[in-house]
Scaffold this active site. Structure first.
Site, PDB file in Angstrom:
ATOM      1  N   THR A  20       0.832  -1.212   0.000  1.00 38.68           N
ATOM      2  CA  THR A  20       0.000   0.000   0.000  1.00 38.68           C
ATOM      3  C   THR A  20       0.867   1.264   0.000  1.00 38.68           C
ATOM      4  O   THR A  20       0.353   2.352  -0.233  1.00 38.68           O
ATOM      5  CB  THR A  20      -0.935   0.070   1.236  1.00 38.68           C
ATOM      6  OG1 THR A  20      -0.139   0.164   2.419  1.00 38.68           O
ATOM      7  CG2 THR A  20      -1.841  -1.151   1.311  1.00 38.68           C
ATOM      8  N   ASP A  41       8.536  -8.264   2.880  1.00 38.28           N
ATOM      9  CA  ASP A  41       7.282  -8.495   3.597  1.00 38.28           C
ATOM     10  C   ASP A  41       7.668  -8.894   5.016  1.00 38.28           C
ATOM     11  O   ASP A  41       8.188  -9.993   5.238  1.00 38.28           O
ATOM     12  CB  ASP A  41       6.502  -9.614   2.904  1.00 38.28           C
ATOM     13  CG  ASP A  41       5.225  -9.974   3.656  1.00 38.28           C
ATOM     14  OD1 ASP A  41       4.985  -9.398   4.740  1.00 38.28           O
ATOM     15  OD2 ASP A  41       4.483 -10.842   3.166  1.00 38.28           O
ATOM     16  N   VAL A  42       7.419  -8.036   5.966  1.00 39.74           N
ATOM     17  CA  VAL A  42       7.913  -8.293   7.324  1.00 39.74           C
ATOM     18  C   VAL A  42       7.165  -9.443   7.997  1.00 39.74           C
ATOM     19  O   VAL A  42       7.566  -9.900   9.070  1.00 39.74           O
ATOM     20  CB  VAL A  42       7.894  -7.033   8.223  1.00 39.74           C
ATOM     21  CG1 VAL A  42       8.636  -5.889   7.540  1.00 39.74           C
ATOM     22  CG2 VAL A  42       6.492  -6.602   8.586  1.00 39.74           C
ATOM     23  N   LEU A  58       5.220  -0.481  12.061  1.00 41.39           N
ATOM     24  CA  LEU A  58       4.074   0.237  11.483  1.00 41.39           C
ATOM     25  C   LEU A  58       3.436  -0.550  10.346  1.00 41.39           C
ATOM     26  O   LEU A  58       2.469  -0.095   9.739  1.00 41.39           O
ATOM     27  CB  LEU A  58       4.550   1.583  10.912  1.00 41.39           C
ATOM     28  CG  LEU A  58       5.106   2.603  11.906  1.00 41.39           C
ATOM     29  CD1 LEU A  58       6.129   3.502  11.224  1.00 41.39           C
ATOM     30  CD2 LEU A  58       3.997   3.445  12.489  1.00 41.39           C
ATOM     31  N   ARG A  91      16.540  -9.451  20.335  1.00 44.94           N
ATOM     32  CA  ARG A  91      17.937  -9.910  20.225  1.00 44.94           C
ATOM     33  C   ARG A  91      18.907  -8.747  20.061  1.00 44.94           C
ATOM     34  O   ARG A  91      20.095  -8.876  20.314  1.00 44.94           O
ATOM     35  CB  ARG A  91      18.092 -10.958  19.127  1.00 44.94           C
ATOM     36  CG  ARG A  91      18.010 -10.474  17.728  1.00 44.94           C
ATOM     37  CD  ARG A  91      18.475 -11.540  16.706  1.00 44.94           C
ATOM     38  NE  ARG A  91      18.306 -11.002  15.376  1.00 44.94           N
ATOM     39  CZ  ARG A  91      17.228 -11.157  14.636  1.00 44.94           C
ATOM     40  NH1 ARG A  91      16.221 -11.867  15.077  1.00 44.94           N
ATOM     41  NH2 ARG A  91      17.149 -10.590  13.445  1.00 44.94           N
ATOM     42  N   TYR A 130      -8.416  -6.983  10.689  1.00 44.67           N
ATOM     43  CA  TYR A 130      -7.543  -5.888  11.118  1.00 44.67           C
ATOM     44  C   TYR A 130      -7.557  -5.755  12.644  1.00 44.67           C
ATOM     45  O   TYR A 130      -6.502  -5.751  13.283  1.00 44.67           O
ATOM     46  CB  TYR A 130      -8.013  -4.589  10.466  1.00 44.67           C
ATOM     47  CG  TYR A 130      -7.132  -3.397  10.751  1.00 44.67           C
ATOM     48  CD1 TYR A 130      -5.873  -3.283  10.173  1.00 44.67           C
ATOM     49  CD2 TYR A 130      -7.563  -2.374  11.599  1.00 44.67           C
ATOM     50  CE1 TYR A 130      -5.066  -2.177  10.431  1.00 44.67           C
ATOM     51  CE2 TYR A 130      -6.768  -1.275  11.857  1.00 44.67           C
ATOM     52  CZ  TYR A 130      -5.521  -1.177  11.274  1.00 44.67           C
ATOM     53  OH  TYR A 130      -4.717  -0.085  11.538  1.00 44.67           O
TER      54      TYR A 130
END
Ligand code: UDP
Length: 321
Positions: A20, A41-42, A58, A91, A130
């Protein structure tokens, strides 16, 4: 956020899969030696090398049409994405800040909303992808703090807007501004009596940075308590743009919260934070930004017509079935 951290001398690694977001929003930073962009892509990986002092998580679609279009991705980034970001912070011995949301209060039965309210969320409704992802993210953050001693903080962000949003984002502020500038009807969902409290992006970023610099666990509400009905917002956008577009009424999305306003006493007390930009001023700045991009705004026309954005369920199919 990146601008603000770079401006004060921090080195920043920005990870985003651009689902987005837009590269053009950070184009001016890419020549700065202190800035690195990683397309990732986290929810799958968080490839950050070197020492890390702070992690701000975020990542997530935030506009309802976006999260309806990417339901599983939204659940994944709130769950697995949060765990990976927490692991990186843990970590590295870094401070971790989670961008949570006023959506954890659901359709609130308590008004205005303070942080001790547990909320009223439909766990199987269309917005739960969401809301529940963010609620899980808060629980994961609390667990890392409680059981592993990670230095964490949670902010609950109320409706935020400003320059660099996409005209076709689908949230109400950008939709109304783009529709007004295109001379199209403003698409009001329901009768427009539902309320929101709109916070300008610069105020929000200042609040998140203050949270980052503190040791406060939160949760802390960040938002502008100037509450307005959607119809009042439409009238304000028409006044600021000088447009004479009509207002067009469309069905209210399922589980759309009826009212929302943050209590910000905690943010004022523990962070010394209050919003500084009035809704009128913030909207005027956002209108100027959109006026400077007429082609982009015109290109959003079809997507915004009739209030039916891609992926948005016009009816709750589960309930209908
Ligand atoms: N809304 C509207 N017209 C639009 C987009 C949204 O009336 O074109 C309404 C929506 O139903 C909600 C409010 O504006 O009551 C805020 O919606 P938005 O999607 O911006 O944020 P959220 O629902 O997540 O607070």
């Amino acid at each position: 956020m990146c601008d603000s951290l770079i401006a004060r001398g921090d080195s920043v690694v920005c990870a985003d899969n651009l689902s987005t977001g837009r590269r053009s929003n950070i184009a001016h930073l890419t020549t700065a030696p202190e800035f690195t962009f990683v397309r990732a892509d986290v929810a799958a990986e968080l490839p950050v090398a070197g020492p890390v002092d702070a992690v701000v998580h975020l990542a997530s679609p935030a506009s309802p049409p976006d999260y309806h279009r990417m339901p599983l991705e939204t659940l994944a980034v709130g769950s697995r994405g949060t765990e990976l970001a927490l692991e990186l912070a843990h970590r590295s011995g870094a401070r971790f800040v989670l961008a949570s949301t006023s959506e954890v209060y659901g359709d609130p039965l308590v008004h205005p909303q303070h942080e001790d309210y547990w909320g009223n969320v439909n766990p199987v409704g269309p917005r739960s992808i969401y809301d529940e992802a963010k609620r899980y993210a808060e629980a994961a953050t609390a667990a890392y703090r409680r059981h592993l001693g990670t230095d964490t903080g949670v902010v609950r962000i109320f409706n935020t807007y400003g320059p660099r949003m996409r005209p076709h984002d689908g949230r109400v502020v950008t939709s109304f501004i783009a529709q007004a500038l295109n001379g199209d009807p403003l698409t009001v969902y329901g009768d427009g009596s539902q309320t929101r409290s709109f916070c300008y992006v610069d105020d929000l970023v200042r609040g998140i940075v203050a949270m980052l610099d503190s040791a406060e666990p939160g949760p802390v509400n960040l938002g502008n308590p100037q509450e307005r009905t959607v119809l009042e917002l439409a009238a304000l956008v028409l006044r600021l743009t000088g447009a004479d577009s009509p207002v067009e009424f469309h069905p209210l999305p399922v589980d759309d919260p009826t009212r929302r306003r943050p209590v910000i006493t905690r943010a004022q007390q523990v962070l010394g934070w209050s919003p500084l930009v009035s809704t009128e001023e913030g909207l005027a700045r956002t209108v100027r930004y959109f006026r400077d991009r007429p082609d982009e705004v015109a290109a959003a026309r079809a997507a915004l017509a009739g209030g039916q954005l891609d992926g948005e369920p016009a009816v709750d199919r589960a309930a209908a079935a």
